[in-house]
Design a protein around this motif. Structure first.
Motif, PDB file in Angstrom:
ATOM      1  N   GLU A  59      11.182  16.921  -8.918  1.00  0.00           N
ATOM      2  CA  GLU A  59      10.241  18.122  -8.567  1.00  0.00           C
ATOM      3  C   GLU A  59       8.581  17.575  -7.999  1.00  0.00           C
ATOM      4  OE1 GLU A  59      11.638  21.812 -10.637  1.00  0.00           O
ATOM      5  OE2 GLU A  59      11.341  20.146 -12.158  1.00  0.00           O
ATOM      6  N   LYS A  60       8.780  16.843  -7.082  1.00  0.00           N
ATOM      7  CA  LYS A  60       7.420  16.343  -6.833  1.00  0.00           C
ATOM      8  C   LYS A  60       7.121  16.680  -5.400  1.00  0.00           C
ATOM      9  CE  LYS A  60       6.438  12.862 -10.153  1.00  0.00           C
ATOM     10  NZ  LYS A  60       6.233  11.312 -10.599  1.00  0.00           N
ATOM     11  N   LEU A  61       5.787  16.990  -4.777  1.00  0.00           N
ATOM     12  CA  LEU A  61       5.513  17.052  -3.685  1.00  0.00           C
ATOM     13  C   LEU A  61       4.365  15.972  -3.270  1.00  0.00           C
ATOM     14  CD1 LEU A  61       5.246  18.437  -0.567  1.00  0.00           C
ATOM     15  CD2 LEU A  61       3.472  19.737  -1.793  1.00  0.00           C
ATOM     16  N   VAL A  62       4.702  15.016  -2.199  1.00  0.00           N
ATOM     17  CA  VAL A  62       3.861  13.978  -1.937  1.00  0.00           C
ATOM     18  C   VAL A  62       3.393  14.296  -0.448  1.00  0.00           C
ATOM     19  CG1 VAL A  62       3.566  11.497  -1.540  1.00  0.00           C
ATOM     20  CG2 VAL A  62       5.008  12.524  -3.254  1.00  0.00           C
ATOM     21  N   VAL A  63       2.173  14.321  -0.263  1.00  0.00           N
ATOM     22  CA  VAL A  63       1.637  14.744   1.097  1.00  0.00           C
ATOM     23  C   VAL A  63       0.402  13.754   1.560  1.00  0.00           C
ATOM     24  CG1 VAL A  63       0.526  16.424   2.440  1.00  0.00           C
ATOM     25  CG2 VAL A  63       1.837  17.370   0.737  1.00  0.00           C
ATOM     26  N   ASP A  64       0.576  13.196   2.798  1.00  0.00           N
ATOM     27  CA  ASP A  64      -0.107  12.511   3.529  1.00  0.00           C
ATOM     28  C   ASP A  64      -0.927  13.509   4.406  1.00  0.00           C
ATOM     29  OD1 ASP A  64       0.262  10.173   2.367  1.00  0.00           O
ATOM     30  OD2 ASP A  64       1.558   9.378   3.892  1.00  0.00           O
ATOM     31  N   ALA A  65      -2.301  13.299   4.250  1.00  0.00           N
ATOM     32  CA  ALA A  65      -3.089  14.120   5.017  1.00  0.00           C
ATOM     33  C   ALA A  65      -4.284  13.521   5.688  1.00  0.00           C
ATOM     34  CB  ALA A  65      -3.703  15.324   4.564  1.00  0.00           C
ATOM     35  N   HIS A  66      -4.919  14.137   6.797  1.00  0.00           N
ATOM     36  CA  HIS A  66      -6.056  13.215   7.441  1.00  0.00           C
ATOM     37  C   HIS A  66      -7.330  13.589   6.577  1.00  0.00           C
ATOM     38  CE1 HIS A  66      -3.742  11.840  10.733  1.00  0.00           C
ATOM     39  NE2 HIS A  66      -3.292  13.156  11.144  1.00  0.00           N
ATOM     40  N   ASP A  81       0.716  -1.290  -0.090  1.00  0.00           N
ATOM     41  CA  ASP A  81      -0.069  -0.053   0.007  1.00  0.00           C
ATOM     42  C   ASP A  81       0.903   1.151  -0.003  1.00  0.00           C
ATOM     43  OD1 ASP A  81      -2.164  -1.639   0.126  1.00  0.00           O
ATOM     44  OD2 ASP A  81      -2.235  -1.378   2.312  1.00  0.00           O
ATOM     45  N   ASN A  82       1.978   1.249   0.498  1.00  0.00           N
ATOM     46  CA  ASN A  82       2.695   2.323   0.727  1.00  0.00           C
ATOM     47  C   ASN A  82       3.536   2.610  -0.406  1.00  0.00           C
ATOM     48  OD1 ASN A  82       4.026   4.881   2.029  1.00  0.00           O
ATOM     49  ND2 ASN A  82       5.895   3.237   2.539  1.00  0.00           N
ATOM     50  N   ASP A  83       3.128   3.935  -0.941  1.00  0.00           N
ATOM     51  CA  ASP A  83       3.779   4.344  -2.288  1.00  0.00           C
ATOM     52  C   ASP A  83       5.221   5.080  -2.120  1.00  0.00           C
ATOM     53  OD1 ASP A  83       4.651   4.828  -4.873  1.00  0.00           O
ATOM     54  OD2 ASP A  83       2.894   6.368  -5.076  1.00  0.00           O
ATOM     55  N   SER A  84       4.912   6.519  -1.522  1.00  0.00           N
ATOM     56  CA  SER A  84       6.042   7.205  -1.301  1.00  0.00           C
ATOM     57  C   SER A  84       5.920   8.111  -0.283  1.00  0.00           C
ATOM     58  CB  SER A  84       6.627   7.816  -2.407  1.00  0.00           C
ATOM     59  OG  SER A  84       5.625   8.518  -3.330  1.00  0.00           O
ATOM     60  N   GLY A  85       4.986   7.928   0.577  1.00  0.00           N
ATOM     61  CA  GLY A  85       4.611   8.991   1.505  1.00  0.00           C
ATOM     62  C   GLY A  85       5.386   9.118   2.655  1.00  0.00           C
ATOM     63  N   SER A  86       6.352   8.238   2.943  1.00  0.00           N
ATOM     64  CA  SER A  86       7.318   8.417   3.987  1.00  0.00           C
ATOM     65  C   SER A  86       8.454   7.766   3.485  1.00  0.00           C
ATOM     66  CB  SER A  86       6.840   7.522   5.216  1.00  0.00           C
ATOM     67  OG  SER A  86       7.811   7.587   6.163  1.00  0.00           O
ATOM     68  N   PRO A  87       9.907   8.656   3.804  1.00  0.00           N
ATOM     69  CA  PRO A  87      10.811   7.800   3.209  1.00  0.00           C
ATOM     70  C   PRO A  87      11.295   6.570   3.596  1.00  0.00           C
ATOM     71  CG  PRO A  87      11.142  10.118   3.947  1.00  0.00           C
ATOM     72  CD  PRO A  87       9.735   9.654   4.387  1.00  0.00           C
ATOM     73  N   GLY A  88      11.497   5.757   2.758  1.00  0.00           N
ATOM     74  CA  GLY A  88      11.991   4.353   3.115  1.00  0.00           C
ATOM     75  C   GLY A  88      10.959   3.625   3.320  1.00  0.00           C
ATOM     76  N   GLY A  89       9.589   4.137   3.392  1.00  0.00           N
ATOM     77  CA  GLY A  89       8.330   3.175   3.694  1.00  0.00           C
ATOM     78  C   GLY A  89       8.313   3.047   5.237  1.00  0.00           C
ATOM     79  N   GLU A  90       9.087   3.994   5.905  1.00  0.00           N
ATOM     80  CA  GLU A  90       9.115   3.699   7.519  1.00  0.00           C
ATOM     81  C   GLU A  90       7.921   4.732   7.911  1.00  0.00           C
ATOM     82  OE1 GLU A  90      13.680   3.087   7.904  1.00  0.00           O
ATOM     83  OE2 GLU A  90      12.789   4.814   8.776  1.00  0.00           O
ATOM     84  N   SER A  91       7.422   4.563   8.977  1.00  0.00           N
ATOM     85  CA  SER A  91       6.377   5.280   9.661  1.00  0.00           C
ATOM     86  C   SER A  91       7.032   6.461  10.437  1.00  0.00           C
ATOM     87  CB  SER A  91       5.559   4.649  10.769  1.00  0.00           C
ATOM     88  OG  SER A  91       6.483   3.909  11.750  1.00  0.00           O
ATOM     89  N   ASP A  92       6.198   7.476  10.892  1.00  0.00           N
ATOM     90  CA  ASP A  92       6.636   8.601  11.552  1.00  0.00           C
ATOM     91  C   ASP A  92       7.356   8.290  12.778  1.00  0.00           C
ATOM     92  OD1 ASP A  92       5.509   9.964   9.568  1.00  0.00           O
ATOM     93  OD2 ASP A  92       3.719  10.461  10.401  1.00  0.00           O
ATOM     94  N   ASP A  93       7.189   7.432  13.322  1.00  0.00           N
ATOM     95  CA  ASP A  93       7.632   7.063  14.802  1.00  0.00           C
ATOM     96  C   ASP A  93       9.010   6.477  14.538  1.00  0.00           C
ATOM     97  OD1 ASP A  93       5.517   4.098  15.398  1.00  0.00           O
ATOM     98  OD2 ASP A  93       6.982   4.552  14.049  1.00  0.00           O
ATOM     99  N   GLY A  94       9.494   6.121  13.238  1.00  0.00           N
ATOM    100  CA  GLY A  94      10.735   5.547  13.148  1.00  0.00           C
ATOM    101  C   GLY A  94      10.812   4.391  13.038  1.00  0.00           C
ATOM    102  N   SER A  95       9.732   3.420  13.143  1.00  0.00           N
ATOM    103  CA  SER A  95       9.737   2.113  12.894  1.00  0.00           C
ATOM    104  C   SER A  95       9.708   1.526  11.610  1.00  0.00           C
ATOM    105  CB  SER A  95       8.451   1.505  13.806  1.00  0.00           C
ATOM    106  OG  SER A  95       7.384   1.836  13.348  1.00  0.00           O
ATOM    107  N   ASP A  96       9.650   0.201  11.315  1.00  0.00           N
ATOM    108  CA  ASP A  96       9.574  -0.321  10.098  1.00  0.00           C
ATOM    109  C   ASP A  96       8.260  -0.306   9.562  1.00  0.00           C
ATOM    110  OD1 ASP A  96      12.175  -2.533  10.634  1.00  0.00           O
ATOM    111  OD2 ASP A  96      12.261  -0.577   9.917  1.00  0.00           O
ATOM    112  N   ARG A  97       7.262   0.014  10.423  1.00  0.00           N
ATOM    113  CA  ARG A  97       5.603  -0.262  10.038  1.00  0.00           C
ATOM    114  C   ARG A  97       5.445   1.051   9.121  1.00  0.00           C
ATOM    115  NH1 ARG A  97       1.853   3.103  11.779  1.00  0.00           N
ATOM    116  NH2 ARG A  97       3.104   3.541  13.623  1.00  0.00           N
ATOM    117  N   PRO A  98       5.230   0.743   7.999  1.00  0.00           N
ATOM    118  CA  PRO A  98       4.721   1.639   6.711  1.00  0.00           C
ATOM    119  C   PRO A  98       3.718   2.747   7.379  1.00  0.00           C
ATOM    120  CG  PRO A  98       4.673  -0.459   5.814  1.00  0.00           C
ATOM    121  CD  PRO A  98       4.596  -0.682   7.317  1.00  0.00           C
ATOM    122  N   ALA A  99       3.939   3.979   6.798  1.00  0.00           N
ATOM    123  CA  ALA A  99       2.954   5.298   7.184  1.00  0.00           C
ATOM    124  C   ALA A  99       1.834   5.092   6.376  1.00  0.00           C
ATOM    125  CB  ALA A  99       3.797   6.344   7.353  1.00  0.00           C
ATOM    126  N   LEU A 100       0.521   4.810   7.032  1.00  0.00           N
ATOM    127  CA  LEU A 100      -0.572   4.635   6.118  1.00  0.00           C
ATOM    128  C   LEU A 100      -1.254   5.955   6.427  1.00  0.00           C
ATOM    129  CD1 LEU A 100      -1.498   1.135   6.134  1.00  0.00           C
ATOM    130  CD2 LEU A 100      -0.304   2.357   4.634  1.00  0.00           C
TER     131      LEU A 100
END
Length: 758
Positions: A109-116, A49-68
């Motif tokens: 030159e792309k901006l990728v944003v994850d928002a609620h 599911d994770n495309d490019s919302g978080s560098p390296g497919g990592e979550s915001d908390d630094g774990s390996d869990r993808p950020a959805l």
């Protein structure tokens, strides 16, 4: 109602295929995201599911869990001139409370944003406030032809006014000083305006803010000429960085150009030209000899040879059998071919490489200039100290106001980081100029600094460690014929062929000055070799596997040469074996000495190649280095990432297949003989195409880093000394001006020493 389930490498089953789970076999684009349109993940498999919302497919908390997230948006950015712009845009977007994460991919030159929630208009407004524009174009477009005069107008105006101010000050000092003030105000106006926008966008201490404070402080204490010069140097540095960034980004467009714009689709017995976007899975297409594949395809009907060097680094064409897959961007070498499309639009091999470049870019932290980082602490601290010096003694101790205001103004000049601002760019500019003069083009100061820290260099084989052109290494006659007679026949049979092996045989015949007989009825044997008649006798050049008449001794001799990484072809007269020709890509003359010099500098070497293991082993043994062979672009990226986690690594290559690995590495270095994509994607290029430039450039980069440290020590050391002496009342305003100007002269002179390196 039953739904078909698809097995996935992530260990789950999905209602439909999830391409990111197997990037080598299918497309990595799991979510087809339209421009500024939300994309909602459907399953709980993060790798899918994770495309490019978080560098390296990592979550915001630094774990390996993808950020959805529930909403993901993409835009193309207009007006981004340098990598530091990426951080400014990210800061502006992340100020919005509904934004979960924001990432700028500088390469495309792309901006990728994850928002609620859907806040597209708010994001576009926030980016516009900091001086950039978001457009509704998800794919990189062809860059418009730049107007050089318009782009450099402010720099030219500032340069002319600076020269006029200097000349006028020689004749009429008062009027010259006034013109310096006007020059400073004209140069400062756009920078101050930009600093204001960035301040409102969440970047209060950007380099624009630093320059505004520096120039304004110099004006306040009367250093008008210095204020104007700092602004001029800043404008020049910005233009050079913008130019280098624009050239680097053009590599993405060059990569896309490998795909033809249109394809020939077969419908029954009819042919039609259609746009690439109209191709669908299962369509049957036709590609003429010499043409590139517009999409990944499955070969139908007969065997055929394909040049896949642009994608795999293989030095010679690869024979594909019916039913085998051929990647987009490959070239049909010897015949018109028919294929069945096996990739959706936007999911071909070329698209995968583009995605890998973007993904590799996201794994690298945004480039931040040293001055920009340091100003966050230095400038506010000195300004606060100057204010405290002005007001605290009079308010607390009842001291006279005028002496302490004078001391505060002196500290304000010390807070003006003119020497500090110039110290790093002066050293970097000198280092880049010295590198260019000795044959290495380095794209910016950040790349130069990274090069100085490299511990390991990974090399592509074909075209980097080797010449990139196969050559005849041995001609062996099994009959009574001489070697030259055998070569004459082989070259005559190959006349007119564009196959790399054929060209090598013809070149060897020309080198030996052999007169070739006339061949007739030449016929390419798809996937096997070539046949022709000479004076009524049929001759064939075939791959050893297609020759059943070889004796056991002959087979052993051929196997021995193949074990050395050589390609062997067999010459037959009718059904009689006449002999063999062995061909091999030659090692660069300077490769051994270059790698030895790198080892003396403490830099390890490693070979990463798409070539077959036997050829790779032969080269690696001769160079006495480790190697990994049979690697596709994704494999190279993975290898570079794993190695890069342990130590700083540079990737040296020349092919399109090397571009993603170059981006994933700490430093990408391209050979000048390489493809446009490799040259543009790399952080540095060897313009003279000699590996011996590598150790020289590393030495230069290390000297540049040392001089940068010296310059910073000089600039900050002098300011520290005068800060103390000012508070003690030993030095005054005029001496502070002299010290600041002296520090500027010292760091500049120190930087110019780099230009004397031989």
């Amino acid at each position: 109602m039953h739904s078909h389930s698809h097995p996935c490498r992530c260990g789950k089953s999905h209602s439909k295929p999830q391409p990111l789970c197997a990037i080598r076999s299918v497309s990595p684009t799991a979510l087809k995201i339209s421009v500024a349109m939300p994309a909602t993940p459907e399953n709980g498999c993060g790798c899918c599911d994770n495309d490019s919302g978080s560098p390296g497919g990592e979550s915001d908390d630094g774990s390996d869990r993808p950020a959805l997230s529930s909403h993901q948006f993409r835009w193309q950015i207009t007006g981004m001139d340098c990598p530091s712009c990426a951080r400014k845009i990210e800061n502006a977007v992340q100020q919005l409370p509904q934004v979960r994460s924001a990432q700028v991919i500088f390469a495309s030159e792309k901006l990728v944003v994850d928002a609620h929630q859907d806040i597209r208009s708010a994001i576009e407004t926030a980016v516009k406030k900091v001086g950039f524009t978001l457009t509704s174009n998800d794919l990189p477009s062809q860059p418009a032809i730049p107007n050089r005069w318009r782009e450099n107008a402010s720099l030219l105006v500032l340069t002319v006014m600076m020269l006029a101010s200097v000349l006028l000050s020689q004749v009429a000092p008062a009027w010259g000083d006034r013109l310096f003030v006007v020059t400073t105000l004209i140069g400062l106006a756009p920078i101050a305006l930009s600093a204001g926008k960035l301040l409102r966008g969440g970047s209060p201490f950007s380099i624009e803010t630093l320059m505004t404070i520096a120039a304004a402080g110099a004006l306040v204490i009367g250093a008008h000429a210095e204020a104007a010069m700092v602004l001029l140097l800043f404008q020049l540095g910005e233009r050079l960085e913008s130019y280098a960034a624009a050239r680097a980004r053009r590599g993405v467009t060059a990569l896309m150009a490998l795909r033809p714009d249109r394809a020939t689709r077969l419908t029954g017995h009819q042919r039609e030209q259609i746009a690439l976007a109209d191709l669908r899975l299962g369509d049957v297409i036709e590609v003429a000899a010499g043409g590139r594949l517009p999409a990944d395809g499955e070969l139908l009907n007969l065997n055929a040879s394909f040049d896949e060097s642009a994608l795999t680094g293989e030095s010679v064409p690869v024979v594909r059998q019916p039913g085998e897959a051929v990647m987009a961007g490959a070239t049909s070498v010897d015949r018109l071919v028919t294929l069945k499309v096996i990739s959706q639009p936007g999911q071909s091999a070329i698209d995968r490489i583009l995605q890998l470049i973007e993904e590799a870019e996201s794994h690298r932290a945004p480039v931040e200039r040293f001055i920009d980082r340091f100003s966050r602490l230095y400038t506010p601290a000195i300004m606060l100290l100057a204010l405290l010096v002005m007001v605290m003694p009079p308010l607390i101790a009842g001291a006279a106001w005028l002496p302490w205001i004078y001391k505060g103004l002196t500290l304000l000049l010390i807070g003006c980081p003119c020497a500090l601002v110039i110290s790093t760019p002066a050293a970097i500019t000198s280092g880049l100029a010295a590198a260019a003069r000795q044959g290495a083009l380095i794209k910016g100061g950040a790349a130069l600094e990274r090069l100085s820290r490299i511990q390991t260099m990974a090399f592509d084989k074909t075209g980097t460690l080797t010449v990139g052109k196969p050559q005849v290494t041995q001609v062996e006659a099994f009959s009574a014929r001489e070697e030259n007679a055998l070569l004459r026949i082989a070259a005559a049979v190959e006349q007119g062929s564009s196959h790399p092996l054929a060209l090598a045989i013809l070149q060897e015949a020309e080198r030996r000055q052999l007169r070739l007989p006339q061949a007739q009825y030449q016929q390419t044997l798809a996937g096997s070799g070539i046949r022709a008649q000479i004076e009524g006798i049929t001759y064939q050049l075939l791959a050893p596997r297609d020759v059943s008449e070889l004796t056991e001794d002959q087979q052993q001799a051929i196997a021995q040469r193949e074990a050395q990484g050589q390609t062997v072809v067999v010459l037959l007269q009718q059904q009689t074996v006449l002999g063999t020709l062995a061909l091999q890509d030659q090692l660069r003359e300077e490769a051994v000495s270059a790698l030895a010099q790198l080892k003396a500098l403490g830099i390890n070497s490693l070979m990463l190649t798409g070539d077959n293991p036997r050829a790779a082993a032969a080269i690696a043994t001769e160079l006495n280095i480790e190697y990994r062979a049979g690697l596709l672009p994704a494999d190279k990226v993975e290898a570079v990432r794993k190695l890069g986690q342990q130590q700083s690594l540079a990737m040296v290559g020349d092919g399109i297949n090397d571009a993603p690995a170059m981006k994933a590495a700490s430093m990408g270095i391209a050979m000048s003989s390489g493809t446009d994509v490799a040259l543009e994607a790399a952080d540095a290029a060897l313009t003279q195409n000699r590996l011996t430039l590598l150790p020289r450039t590393v030495v230069l980069a290390r000297r540049t880093r040392a001089i940068i440290r010296q310059n910073i020590a000089i600039a900050l050391g002098l300011k520290g000394i005068f800060l103390v002496t000012t508070l003690l009342g030993v030095t005054g305003l005029w001496l502070a001006v002299l010290a600041d100007s002296g520090a500027t002269a010292l760091v500049t002179a120190n930087a110019l020493r780099l230009l004397r390196q031989r």
